[in-house]
Design an enzyme around this catalytic site. Structure first.
Site, mmCIF file in Angstrom:
data_model
loop_
_atom_site.group_PDB
_atom_site.id
_atom_site.type_symbol
_atom_site.label_atom_id
_atom_site.label_comp_id
_atom_site.label_asym_id
_atom_site.label_seq_id
_atom_site.Cartn_x
_atom_site.Cartn_y
_atom_site.Cartn_z
ATOM 1 N N GLU A 156 40.142 12.980 -31.346
ATOM 2 C CA GLU A 156 39.994 11.967 -32.379
ATOM 3 C C GLU A 156 40.544 12.483 -33.711
ATOM 4 O O GLU A 156 39.945 13.368 -34.325
ATOM 5 C CB GLU A 156 38.513 11.611 -32.527
ATOM 6 C CG GLU A 156 37.905 11.108 -31.233
ATOM 7 C CD GLU A 156 36.389 11.279 -31.198
ATOM 8 O OE1 GLU A 156 35.706 10.599 -31.971
ATOM 9 O OE2 GLU A 156 35.902 12.114 -30.420
ATOM 10 N N HIS A 191 38.805 6.364 -30.177
ATOM 11 C CA HIS A 191 37.836 7.111 -29.375
ATOM 12 C C HIS A 191 38.130 7.045 -27.875
ATOM 13 O O HIS A 191 37.226 7.189 -27.043
ATOM 14 C CB HIS A 191 36.428 6.591 -29.672
ATOM 15 C CG HIS A 191 35.333 7.554 -29.361
ATOM 16 N ND1 HIS A 191 35.049 7.978 -28.078
ATOM 17 C CD2 HIS A 191 34.453 8.193 -30.156
ATOM 18 C CE1 HIS A 191 34.027 8.811 -28.119
ATOM 19 N NE2 HIS A 191 33.649 8.970 -29.356
ATOM 20 N N HIS A 211 29.733 7.213 -36.460
ATOM 21 C CA HIS A 211 30.758 6.242 -36.070
ATOM 22 C C HIS A 211 30.554 4.850 -36.671
ATOM 23 O O HIS A 211 30.696 3.834 -35.974
ATOM 24 C CB HIS A 211 30.815 6.132 -34.540
ATOM 25 C CG HIS A 211 31.356 7.350 -33.842
ATOM 26 N ND1 HIS A 211 32.193 8.265 -34.442
ATOM 27 C CD2 HIS A 211 31.167 7.810 -32.554
ATOM 28 C CE1 HIS A 211 32.514 9.213 -33.562
ATOM 29 N NE2 HIS A 211 31.895 8.981 -32.432
HETATM 30 C C1 BGC Z 1 31.279 12.702 -31.230
HETATM 31 C C2 BGC Z 1 30.156 13.016 -30.299
HETATM 32 C C3 BGC Z 1 29.484 11.730 -29.906
HETATM 33 C C4 BGC Z 1 30.506 10.848 -29.240
HETATM 34 C C5 BGC Z 1 29.940 9.534 -28.831
HETATM 35 C C6 BGC Z 1 32.247 11.814 -30.521
HETATM 36 O O1 BGC Z 1 33.247 11.451 -31.403
HETATM 37 O O2 BGC Z 1 31.927 13.864 -31.697
HETATM 38 O O3 BGC Z 1 29.222 13.886 -30.921
HETATM 39 O O4 BGC Z 1 28.407 11.934 -29.069
HETATM 40 O O5 BGC Z 1 31.569 10.644 -30.111
HETATM 41 O O6 BGC Z 1 30.703 8.958 -27.824
#
Ligand code: BGC
Length: 283
Positions: free
Chosen positions: A248, A117, A43
């Site tokens: 997402e 998210h 991310h």
């Molecule tokens: C991911 C997860 C991650 C999470 C964090 C998601 O987009 O796929 O693996 O732990 O984000 O909040």
């Protein structure tokens, strides 16, 4: 909010989801990013777009009330090449939709994968978890992952597996058969490009429905597997495992290291665009 909450309601960038080993090669040059998730980059890194303070201004979009957010990420930010200028516009429409429009431009070749998210629980305070929601995802394939959640490169059919949401299924019905819970990228049948249906979620108890449309080729279905009840939300409410789900819209995880996946490369003079629409109704 920035330090405690794992991406609640945030825009994720510059690259949503994981990049294997925090490395990628673009035009023969290797770029090294933070390994902030075990051996991988997640991310956008340590200070990703979720932790940036965006410039915000109220506006309108096709006559509907909107909020325009702007953020300039400097060349080298979190290891990524190019100055990336990003605009995200949230629009509330008369037909109960929240539209999210993303645009980005760069001054050097780079990679981009922006998403939203937000965690959803259509039952509101009526249910601690989302396990009773019925989920439908318009994807006949997904990208299986290794033990560090990096795609193996295969596009695997969901048919006859607990991953199959081509017809509606209760999220909780088969989740125990999926190690760790759902945290997978679905390969949308639309293929991306034009705005097309990605998912439909129904909470029968409240009658609430959410429909997701996107221009992206992939959709990460994440069932809040890492929530553990230590975070408190609205009204002091505790968020246990599976308190919310995320959908997402994205290019596939680790695309920079998978030439067969849709490309996340953005070059000077090009414009990155993505639109995702969350529409709410009752039945
Ligand atoms: C991911 C997860 C991650 C999470 C964090 C998601 O987009 O796929 O693996 O732990 O984000 O909040």
């Amino acid at each position: 909010y920035v330090s405690e909450y794992p991406y609640f309601g945030t825009i994720v960038g510059r690259y949503a989801n994981r990049i294997k080993g925090g490395r990628f090669v673009l035009d023969g040059v290797e770029y090294v990013l933070a390994r902030n998730n075990g051996p991988n980059h997640l991310h956008g890194g340590i200070k990703g777009f979720d932790k940036a303070v965006w410039a915000a201004e109220p506006t309108t979009h096709d006559g509907a009330p909107a909020l325009r957010l702007r953020h300039v990420s400097p060349d080298g930010d979190e290891g990524y090449p190019g100055t990336l200028t990003t605009t995200v516009t949230y629009v509330l429409t008369d037909d109960n939709a929240l539209e999210v429009h993303y645009e980005a431009e760069t001054d050097r070749p780079t990679i981009v994968n922006l998403t939203q998210h937000a965690y959803f629980n259509l039952a509101g305070s009526r249910s601690e978890t989302i396990l009773d929601h019925e989920m439908q995802i318009f994807a006949s394939r997904y990208t299986p992952v290794d033990e560090t959640l990096i795609p193996t490169g295969e596009l695997r059919a969901v048919k006859d597996t607990p991953m199959d949401f081509t017809t509606p299924h209760r999220i909780g019905a088969r989740i125990d058969q999926v190690e760790g819970g759902y945290d997978h990228n679905y390969v949308l049948d639309s293929g991306g490009g034009a705005l097309a249906p990605a998912a439909r979620v129904h909470d029968a108890a409240s009658g609430r429905i959410m429909e997701v449309h996107t221009t992206e080729p992939g959709l990460q279905f994440y069932t809040g597997n890492f929530l553990d009840g230590t975070i408190k939300g609205k009204g002091g409410r505790v968020y246990p495992k599976h308190a919310g789900f995320c959908l997402e819209a994205q290019v596939f995880p680790d695309s920079p290291n998978n030439p067969s996946f849709p490309s996340p490369v953005l070059r000077p003079g090009e414009k990155y665009t993505q639109t995702t629409v969350y529409r709410f109704l009752t039945e």
